[in-house]
Design a protein around this motif. Sequence first.
Motif, PDB file in Angstrom:
ATOM      1  N   HIS A   3       0.528  -1.207   0.361  1.00  0.00           N
ATOM      2  CA  HIS A   3       0.526   0.254  -0.054  1.00  0.00           C
ATOM      3  C   HIS A   3       1.201   1.275   0.151  1.00  0.00           C
ATOM      4  O   HIS A   3       2.115   1.058   1.008  1.00  0.00           O
ATOM      5  N   ALA A  76       4.465   0.886  -4.600  1.00  0.00           N
ATOM      6  CA  ALA A  76       3.073   0.559  -4.417  1.00  0.00           C
ATOM      7  C   ALA A  76       2.253   2.222  -5.210  1.00  0.00           C
ATOM      8  O   ALA A  76       1.296   1.734  -5.785  1.00  0.00           O
ATOM      9  N   TYR A  80      -0.880   2.332  -7.967  1.00  0.00           N
ATOM     10  CA  TYR A  80      -1.605   2.777  -8.212  1.00  0.00           C
ATOM     11  C   TYR A  80      -2.207   3.465  -8.715  1.00  0.00           C
ATOM     12  O   TYR A  80      -2.823   3.919  -9.467  1.00  0.00           O
ATOM     13  N   ASN A  88      -3.699  -3.601  -7.928  1.00  0.00           N
ATOM     14  CA  ASN A  88      -4.229  -5.149  -7.611  1.00  0.00           C
ATOM     15  C   ASN A  88      -3.602  -6.522  -7.745  1.00  0.00           C
ATOM     16  O   ASN A  88      -4.202  -6.904  -6.109  1.00  0.00           O
ATOM     17  N   VAL A  91      -1.381  -6.647  -4.224  1.00  0.00           N
ATOM     18  CA  VAL A  91      -2.197  -6.571  -3.094  1.00  0.00           C
ATOM     19  C   VAL A  91      -2.238  -8.426  -3.117  1.00  0.00           C
ATOM     20  O   VAL A  91      -3.211  -8.759  -2.085  1.00  0.00           O
TER      21      VAL A  91
END
Length: 101
Positions: A3, A76, A80, A88, A91
């Motif tokens: 993240h 990240a 993103y 995704n 993740v």
Amino acid sequence: LFHPHITPSMPPIPLPSLWSCSFRDVHSSSQLSSKRPRGVNTTAQAHSLHHILSSLIDLLRSPPNPSPVTHLNVEAASLYFSDKKEYNRRVQRCVRALMES
């Protein structure tokens, strides 16, 4: 966790605070009062644990701040904002790895 606002080298929450308050302590603090070490406030621990987990959930549910100053995980953040599909996938891989360990 993968993240933008969570550093890749450290856990997102202080793990010792989770270890000091077990699920059993949270739900049956009155039954454990005789077994609990002196000075341990189970109610405060439960509230602390609740606050930590709620904050983590809020962080993961909210879209990341686009400001690069807030990005602790540059990789990240880059994925993103540039390739959401690959972000995704990463993740999901991280979640699978956590569940398998």
